[in-house]
Design an enzyme around this catalytic site. Structure first.
Site, PDB file in Angstrom:
ATOM      1  NE  ARG A  61      -2.868   0.514   3.346  1.00 33.05           N
ATOM      2  CZ  ARG A  61      -2.118   0.646   4.449  1.00 33.05           C
ATOM      3  NH1 ARG A  61      -1.340   1.703   4.600  1.00 33.05           N
ATOM      4  NH2 ARG A  61      -2.162  -0.265   5.394  1.00 33.05           N
ATOM      5  CE1 TYR A 110     -16.196  11.352 -16.255  1.00 28.30           C
ATOM      6  CE2 TYR A 110     -15.727  11.384 -13.914  1.00 28.30           C
ATOM      7  CZ  TYR A 110     -16.061  10.695 -15.051  1.00 28.30           C
ATOM      8  OH  TYR A 110     -16.269   9.342 -14.987  1.00 28.30           O
ATOM      9  CE  LYS A 113     -12.261   8.046 -18.363  1.00 28.29           C
ATOM     10  NZ  LYS A 113     -12.597   9.290 -17.696  1.00 28.29           N
ATOM     11  CG  ASP A 145      -9.515  16.184 -14.910  1.00 30.48           C
ATOM     12  OD1 ASP A 145      -8.806  15.585 -15.747  1.00 30.48           O
ATOM     13  OD2 ASP A 145     -10.581  15.729 -14.464  1.00 30.48           O
TER      14      ASP A 145
END
Ligand code: PLP
Length: 379
Positions: free
Chosen positions: A46, A98, A195, A170
């Site tokens: 982690r 978004y 994406k 972003d």
């Protein structure tokens, strides 16, 4: 190193164990210690994993940053940024956002006492009037989704510097191939690597890139403490995707240009939203801020008929009707009923997401086939 070399070599080194050219998928949770606390830099996956480190270094390199952080999704990356804030803090955010980001901001963080102002950033200097003594962050998405507005990052950066705020961008739609927000003065770049960075529609992942060490440490603390990390297999897939980012983007841009032109000349089409048109309201900023105009296009049909738009997206054969974007294959979506369904109709129409709006993610197929497909579907 130039960008097209960085996508392949940036931040990468040959694996020390056997000389593997691609970093192995270190599918392990833990790492042997010779004496308590003594290890080779990795203690628990982690906190840190070598395959994830390779990806984090690669994204830092292509965004001209110093530190990369990878998460289980784009939204997990955004979640980590907002966790820098505390109740009472204010955020100035792009209004044409978004849908998932809007939902995270309003349904999760607003409930926890963080205040969001969703504003039109078309004229970026206007946002200064929303700055209060509690403002901590400006959140910019450009080009915006799905209206393809372009926001002037440099002007936002000047305002954020003046008032000692953080500026996060972003950069999912543009990718660092088209624009590098850190070079324009942003503090944080965020990607849904799901994406274009991944590029093959086979992995959900998010990243952040920063220059400042102290900010990187704060975000690393959140990444480890909240634990929304990505696994080594997914890190590997995005790393592989990044190797071809520049050639994919080149073709996305070429095909996008041809499709935008075709649509703009079609007599059933009302508006085509693509920042490369000279009459696009933000064309001048797009031209200076971006290297090219990308493969994302939205359009509306004359009469703005909901059923007709649904029929068009159903009739497409090469374009797949699906959520998401940025993969090698072309996709079509109907924002009002899909990506933006969680935004109230009144709100979405204010930003231009009307009933007939169709969004295309133009892929890298032969452009003649793409145009023929649009032709048969629109009629
Ligand atoms: C998809 C997307 C996100 C969210 O990313 P996930 O990987 O789906 O969590 C955020 N911003 C933009 C612009 C996106 O397209």
């Amino acid at each position: 190193m130039k960008f097209n070399t960085k996508t392949i070599h940036g931040g990468q080194k040959v694996d020390p164990a056997f000389g593997a050219v691609m970093p192995p998928i270190y599918q392990t949770t833990t790492y042997a210690q010779s004496t308590p606390g003594s290890h080779k830099g990795y203690a628990y996956s982690r906190s840190k994993n070598p395959t994830r480190t390779a990806l984090e270094n690669a994204v830092a390199s292509i965004e001209n940053g110093n530190y990369g952080l990878a998460f289980g999704s784009g939204l997990a990356a955004i979640d980590a940024v907002i966790k820098l804030l505390k109740p009472g803090d204010e955020v100035i955010s792009t209004n044409d956002l978004y849908g998932g980001s809007y939902r995270l901001f309003t349904a999760i963080f607003q409930e926890l006492g963080i205040i969001f102002h969703f504003v039109d950033m078309g004229n970026a200097s206007d946002i200064e009037k929303y700055v209060t003594e509690n403002t901590k962050l400006i959140w910019v998405e450009t080009p915006t989704n799905p209206m393809m507005r372009v926001i002037d990052i440099k002007t936002c950066a000047a305002i954020s510097k003046k008032h000692n705020l953080l500026l996060a961008v972003d950069n999912t739609f543009a990718t660092p191939y088209l624009q590098q927000p850190l070079d324009l003065g942003a503090d944080i770049v965020m990607h849904s690597a799901t994406k274009y960075l991944g590029g093959h529609s086979d992995v959900v992942l998010g990243v952040l890139v920063v220059k400042d060490k102290e900010l990187a440490n704060k975000l690393y603390f959140i990444q480890n403490a909240s634990g929304a990390i990505c696994g080594p297999q997914d890190s590997f897939l995005v790393l592989r995707g990044i190797k071809t980012l520049h050639i994919r983007m080149q073709r996305h841009c070429e095909n996008g240009r041809a499709v935008a032109k075709y649509l703009s000349e079609h007599d059933k089409i009302e508006n085509v939203y693509w920042p490369g048109f000279e009459n696009h309201p933000n064309y001048e900023i797009a031209k200076t801020q971006m290297k090219d105009f990308g493969g994302m296009i939205s359009f509306t049909t004359k009469g703005n008929n909901y059923e007709e738009a649904i029929k068009i997206v159903e009739n497409l054969k090469i374009f797949t009707l699906a959520e998401s974007l940025g993969g090698v294959e072309s996709l079509a979506g109907h924002p009002a009923s899909m990506t933006h369904a969680s935004i109230p109709k009144e709100e979405r129409e204010k930003t231009g997401v009307v009933d007939s709006l169709i969004r295309l993610s133009v892929g890298i197929e032969d452009v003649d086939d793409l145009i023929a497909d649009l032709k048969q579907a629109i009629g």
